[in-house]
Scaffold this motif. Structure first.
Motif, PDB file in Angstrom:
ATOM      1  N   GLU A  68      39.571  10.491   4.450  1.00 28.24           N
ATOM      2  CA  GLU A  68      38.769  10.234   3.189  1.00 28.24           C
ATOM      3  C   GLU A  68      38.997  11.416   2.387  1.00 28.24           C
ATOM      4  OE1 GLU A  68      35.014   8.154   1.459  1.00 28.24           O
ATOM      5  OE2 GLU A  68      34.701   8.887   3.441  1.00 28.24           O
ATOM      6  N   LEU A  69      38.872  12.643   2.855  1.00 22.34           N
ATOM      7  CA  LEU A  69      39.548  13.650   1.973  1.00 22.34           C
ATOM      8  C   LEU A  69      40.831  13.491   1.392  1.00 22.34           C
ATOM      9  CD1 LEU A  69      37.739  16.788   3.844  1.00 22.34           C
ATOM     10  CD2 LEU A  69      37.248  16.135   1.335  1.00 22.34           C
ATOM     11  N   ALA A  70      41.738  13.382   2.482  1.00 26.03           N
ATOM     12  CA  ALA A  70      43.070  13.297   1.819  1.00 26.03           C
ATOM     13  C   ALA A  70      43.430  11.936   0.935  1.00 26.03           C
ATOM     14  CB  ALA A  70      43.915  12.894   3.042  1.00 26.03           C
ATOM     15  N   LEU A  71      42.787  10.824   1.178  1.00 29.34           N
ATOM     16  CA  LEU A  71      42.638   9.897   0.241  1.00 29.34           C
ATOM     17  C   LEU A  71      42.425  10.195  -1.165  1.00 29.34           C
ATOM     18  CD1 LEU A  71      41.736   6.700   2.531  1.00 29.34           C
ATOM     19  CD2 LEU A  71      43.610   6.996   1.175  1.00 29.34           C
ATOM     20  N   ALA A  72      41.235  10.997  -1.216  1.00 30.50           N
ATOM     21  CA  ALA A  72      40.614  11.443  -2.474  1.00 30.50           C
ATOM     22  C   ALA A  72      41.685  12.436  -3.077  1.00 30.50           C
ATOM     23  CB  ALA A  72      39.319  12.128  -2.427  1.00 30.50           C
ATOM     24  N   PHE A  73      42.473  13.398  -2.275  1.00 30.14           N
ATOM     25  CA  PHE A  73      43.133  14.090  -2.731  1.00 30.14           C
ATOM     26  C   PHE A  73      44.511  13.820  -3.090  1.00 30.14           C
ATOM     27  CE2 PHE A  73      45.718  18.225  -2.726  1.00 30.14           C
ATOM     28  CZ  PHE A  73      45.003  19.148  -3.462  1.00 30.14           C
ATOM     29  N   ALA A  74      44.938  12.613  -2.701  1.00 34.85           N
ATOM     30  CA  ALA A  74      46.126  12.017  -2.970  1.00 34.85           C
ATOM     31  C   ALA A  74      46.227  11.464  -4.447  1.00 34.85           C
ATOM     32  CB  ALA A  74      46.289  10.952  -2.225  1.00 34.85           C
ATOM     33  N   SER A  75      44.905  11.278  -5.190  1.00 37.95           N
ATOM     34  CA  SER A  75      44.979  11.119  -6.715  1.00 37.95           C
ATOM     35  C   SER A  75      45.389  11.998  -7.528  1.00 37.95           C
ATOM     36  CB  SER A  75      43.794  10.147  -6.813  1.00 37.95           C
ATOM     37  OG  SER A  75      42.535  11.394  -6.734  1.00 37.95           O
ATOM     38  N   ARG A  76      45.480  13.186  -6.871  1.00 36.29           N
ATOM     39  CA  ARG A  76      45.797  14.410  -7.768  1.00 36.29           C
ATOM     40  C   ARG A  76      44.499  14.808  -8.591  1.00 36.29           C
ATOM     41  NH1 ARG A  76      52.064  13.678  -9.169  1.00 36.29           N
ATOM     42  NH2 ARG A  76      53.079  13.847  -7.096  1.00 36.29           N
ATOM     43  N   PRO A  77      43.378  14.915  -7.884  1.00 38.04           N
ATOM     44  CA  PRO A  77      42.302  15.262  -8.719  1.00 38.04           C
ATOM     45  C   PRO A  77      42.101  16.680  -9.449  1.00 38.04           C
ATOM     46  CG  PRO A  77      41.755  15.422  -6.540  1.00 38.04           C
ATOM     47  CD  PRO A  77      43.244  15.010  -6.491  1.00 38.04           C
ATOM     48  N   LYS A  78      41.561  16.440 -10.579  1.00 37.97           N
ATOM     49  CA  LYS A  78      41.211  17.749 -11.318  1.00 37.97           C
ATOM     50  C   LYS A  78      39.634  18.251 -10.927  1.00 37.97           C
ATOM     51  CE  LYS A  78      43.738  16.771 -15.516  1.00 37.97           C
ATOM     52  NZ  LYS A  78      43.683  16.162 -17.076  1.00 37.97           N
ATOM     53  N   VAL A  79      38.972  17.127 -10.532  1.00 36.77           N
ATOM     54  CA  VAL A  79      37.474  17.318 -10.168  1.00 36.77           C
ATOM     55  C   VAL A  79      37.227  16.614  -9.036  1.00 36.77           C
ATOM     56  CG1 VAL A  79      35.079  17.407 -10.803  1.00 36.77           C
ATOM     57  CG2 VAL A  79      36.690  17.956 -12.738  1.00 36.77           C
ATOM     58  N   LEU A  80      36.811  17.210  -7.941  1.00 35.18           N
ATOM     59  CA  LEU A  80      36.908  16.560  -6.539  1.00 35.18           C
ATOM     60  C   LEU A  80      35.214  16.683  -6.234  1.00 35.18           C
ATOM     61  CD1 LEU A  80      38.125  14.934  -4.132  1.00 35.18           C
ATOM     62  CD2 LEU A  80      38.476  17.296  -3.073  1.00 35.18           C
ATOM     63  N   LEU A  81      34.639  15.494  -6.164  1.00 35.25           N
ATOM     64  CA  LEU A  81      33.222  15.505  -5.821  1.00 35.25           C
ATOM     65  C   LEU A  81      33.145  15.028  -4.180  1.00 35.25           C
ATOM     66  CD1 LEU A  81      32.100  13.333  -8.689  1.00 35.25           C
ATOM     67  CD2 LEU A  81      32.079  15.731  -8.718  1.00 35.25           C
TER      68      LEU A  81
END
Length: 247
Positions: A156-169
């Motif tokens: 799930e962390l990797a999925l969130a990071f795949a969007s290239r976030p500027k801010v990660l919650l």
């Protein structure tokens, strides 16, 4: 000064119940900012407001200086705001490689994302690299439903990071993870790139104190205290309502 994430007077009511009470939050660029507080303090509600899952009853939300209060959730993701959930939200029949590849396709414009992945070698290469970075290289071809729970949290962390976030919650990224798998999740969280601003909800104070550079304490939906790790750790009011006298 432009903050990575900011709220002004953010409120959310459910009937007579006030879940978020006039929250004005400022998160600096590149910060490691923790949200802590007792159960029912409104932490997850605040994350849901920030991501647009639920609308506010009042107040404003800014992402890198842009007012996103009325912006749809998927548009906020496109603008650089991503999250994980307290309970996994995965495509369990898919393998990690399939899930991450689809996320990358969606990030890059969707379109024909449901074509066979063999037609997207550059996507597969990026997905494999990302999975390796998140400790999932050895299981990228295993169906997600049978992965150990710690690996599911990493996915799930990797999925969130795949969007290239500027801010990660991150909403309790280590919640429910067995002790023998927990260190791997915590190591990955600690190794997130410094250019990504991270807001962490977590009950594990060892993780909070080792990870955060600033802490906001929520109680009954309102900001109760805010400061550096050292300031919060020695605040007698915070010890009384949350940390305990032996903190």
């Amino acid at each position: 000064m432009s903050f990575a994430l900011q709220t002004r007077g953010l409120k959310r009511r459910f009937g007579a119940f006030i879940a978020t009470d006039d929250v004005s939050l400022k998160v600096n660029q590149g910060a490691r900012h923790a949200l802590i507080g007792p159960n029912g303090a409104g932490k997850t509600t605040l994350i849901n407001l920030l991501t647009g899952v639920i609308p506010p009853s009042g107040g404003e939300i800014f992402l890198e200086g842009e007012n996103v209060t009325q912006t749809l959730p998927y548009r906020r993701v496109q603008k650089g705001l991503a999250r994980t959930f307290q309970i996994n939200q995965l495509f369990t029949p898919f393998t990690p490689l399939e899930s991450i590849s689809l996320a990358i396709c969606e990030r890059d414009g969707g379109g024909n994302a449901w074509k066979p992945l063999t037609q997207y070698s550059h996507v597969i290469d990026e997905a494999a690299e990302l999975l390796t970075r998140f400790g999932l290289g050895s299981v990228m071809g295993v169906r997600s439903s049978v992965l150990p729970y710690g690996k599911q949290r990493l996915l799930e962390l990797a999925l969130a990071f795949a969007s290239r976030p500027k801010v990660l919650l991150l909403d309790e990224p280590a919640a429910g993870v067995p002790e023998d798998e927990r260190h791997e999740v915590l190591d990955i969280v600690s190794a997130l790139p410094s250019e990504v601003t991270v807001v962490l909800i977590e009950h594990d104070m060892d993780l909070v104190f080792s990870f955060a550079d600033r802490i906001t304490v929520l109680v009954a939906g309102a900001i109760f205290a805010e400061g550096t790790v050292e300031e919060i750790a020695r605040d007698p009011r915070v010890k009384s309502v949350y940390l305990g006298e032996n903190a």
